[in-house]
Design a protein around this motif. Sequence first.
Motif, mmCIF file in Angstrom:
data_model
loop_
_atom_site.group_PDB
_atom_site.id
_atom_site.type_symbol
_atom_site.label_atom_id
_atom_site.label_comp_id
_atom_site.label_asym_id
_atom_site.label_seq_id
_atom_site.Cartn_x
_atom_site.Cartn_y
_atom_site.Cartn_z
ATOM 1 N N LEU A 262 52.614 40.290 -67.764
ATOM 2 C CA LEU A 262 51.946 39.757 -66.570
ATOM 3 C C LEU A 262 52.472 40.434 -65.303
ATOM 4 O O LEU A 262 51.700 40.763 -64.392
ATOM 5 C CB LEU A 262 52.163 38.243 -66.482
ATOM 6 C CG LEU A 262 51.457 37.387 -67.536
ATOM 7 C CD1 LEU A 262 51.878 35.924 -67.399
ATOM 8 C CD2 LEU A 262 49.942 37.516 -67.418
ATOM 9 N N ILE A 263 53.795 40.655 -65.257
ATOM 10 C CA ILE A 263 54.376 41.336 -64.096
ATOM 11 C C ILE A 263 53.844 42.761 -63.999
ATOM 12 O O ILE A 263 53.464 43.227 -62.916
ATOM 13 C CB ILE A 263 55.912 41.327 -64.191
ATOM 14 C CG1 ILE A 263 56.436 39.893 -64.024
ATOM 15 C CG2 ILE A 263 56.534 42.246 -63.144
ATOM 16 C CD1 ILE A 263 57.928 39.748 -64.273
ATOM 17 N N GLY A 264 53.814 43.474 -65.131
ATOM 18 C CA GLY A 264 53.296 44.834 -65.117
ATOM 19 C C GLY A 264 51.847 44.898 -64.684
ATOM 20 O O GLY A 264 51.445 45.786 -63.921
ATOM 21 N N PHE A 265 51.032 43.938 -65.156
ATOM 22 C CA PHE A 265 49.618 43.870 -64.772
ATOM 23 C C PHE A 265 49.490 43.669 -63.263
ATOM 24 O O PHE A 265 48.689 44.337 -62.593
ATOM 25 C CB PHE A 265 48.961 42.711 -65.523
ATOM 26 C CG PHE A 265 47.471 42.634 -65.359
ATOM 27 C CD1 PHE A 265 46.629 43.262 -66.263
ATOM 28 C CD2 PHE A 265 46.913 41.912 -64.318
ATOM 29 C CE1 PHE A 265 45.243 43.183 -66.123
ATOM 30 C CE2 PHE A 265 45.533 41.828 -64.163
ATOM 31 C CZ PHE A 265 44.698 42.463 -65.075
ATOM 32 N N GLY A 266 50.289 42.748 -62.730
ATOM 33 C CA GLY A 266 50.240 42.488 -61.298
ATOM 34 C C GLY A 266 50.764 43.644 -60.476
ATOM 35 O O GLY A 266 50.201 43.979 -59.426
ATOM 36 N N VAL A 267 51.837 44.298 -60.949
ATOM 37 C CA VAL A 267 52.402 45.436 -60.219
ATOM 38 C C VAL A 267 51.379 46.559 -60.116
ATOM 39 O O VAL A 267 51.278 47.231 -59.079
ATOM 40 C CB VAL A 267 53.693 45.922 -60.898
ATOM 41 C CG1 VAL A 267 54.105 47.295 -60.373
ATOM 42 C CG2 VAL A 267 54.825 44.919 -60.666
ATOM 43 N N TRP A 268 50.608 46.775 -61.192
ATOM 44 C CA TRP A 268 49.569 47.810 -61.122
ATOM 45 C C TRP A 268 48.632 47.548 -59.943
ATOM 46 O O TRP A 268 48.345 48.450 -59.159
ATOM 47 C CB TRP A 268 48.770 47.885 -62.419
ATOM 48 C CG TRP A 268 47.402 48.461 -62.164
ATOM 49 C CD1 TRP A 268 46.213 47.810 -62.131
ATOM 50 C CD2 TRP A 268 47.106 49.816 -61.811
ATOM 51 N NE1 TRP A 268 45.196 48.652 -61.787
ATOM 52 C CE2 TRP A 268 45.710 49.894 -61.588
ATOM 53 C CE3 TRP A 268 47.878 50.962 -61.653
ATOM 54 C CZ2 TRP A 268 45.078 51.077 -61.225
ATOM 55 C CZ3 TRP A 268 47.248 52.147 -61.290
ATOM 56 C CH2 TRP A 268 45.873 52.195 -61.084
#
Length: 272
Positions: A105-111
């Motif tokens: 979820l963090i990686g998705f949001g960081v993108w």
Amino acid sequence: MSTAAAQNTPSTTPGAWLPWAGCLLGFGLGGFFDGILLHQVLQWHHLLSAVETSALQDLRMQVLADGLFHLLMYVLSVGGLWLLWRSRRAFAEPGADRRLLADALIGFGVWHMLDGVLSHWILGIHRIRMGVENPLFWDLLWFVVFGVAFVAAGWWLRRGGGTACGGSRRTATPATLALAVLIAGPVAALPPPGVTTVMVLFKPGTTLPDVFDAVAAVDGRTIWQDPSGQLWAIDLGVAGDPMRLYRHGAMLVSNSLLPVGCLAWFTIPRPA
């Protein structure tokens, strides 16, 4: 350093790469989500829509840039899958599935946050919605909903929010993430709606009459071919179905030149 201490260093612990696996998978899925939904389905923008150069305003160049972008997402996602495989023993630990989901979820949001800051506001190569009166509204909406909110949700889950799956369900999170990447990649390679030109790599041994039969079967027309006769650009027309080409000898049908060209480099015999 003692043997026990060396065994507990981050580089040797089973779950050392698990956070990076989750972040890379989430980051790659964020890119695929953006490319499939905004570039292909809704067609709100292409990667270089706001670059006002005559060469790049050609739709074929825009689609090629999208293809290069998806190829980068492929590389990052494959890296995430490899790290996930390296961390497979860590799923014996309680809460490993929750941490993986949180990192994804963090990686998705960081993108989406990185895309907003870098692509929309610093480089200015595209906006979420091109041609609207208030593009900043859509940029901020996407930044908050798919960026900040997803990072916050991942951070909350990472710090112990929610409950972890147990028993046989412990592998559900990594399996779901891997399946999502494996599905999103091929979908991203399909031609977007409204783009009728595709690059087609035919199987070795496909003759010229076979190619023409395939083109006729989809009511298309040839635009370009490479010297080998296996790599073709074909205009399918408005009603053309690119998937039908697979029934007539195609190895790969893509909306960009690079993935097909890379495969062609390894499959088409090079002159001595």
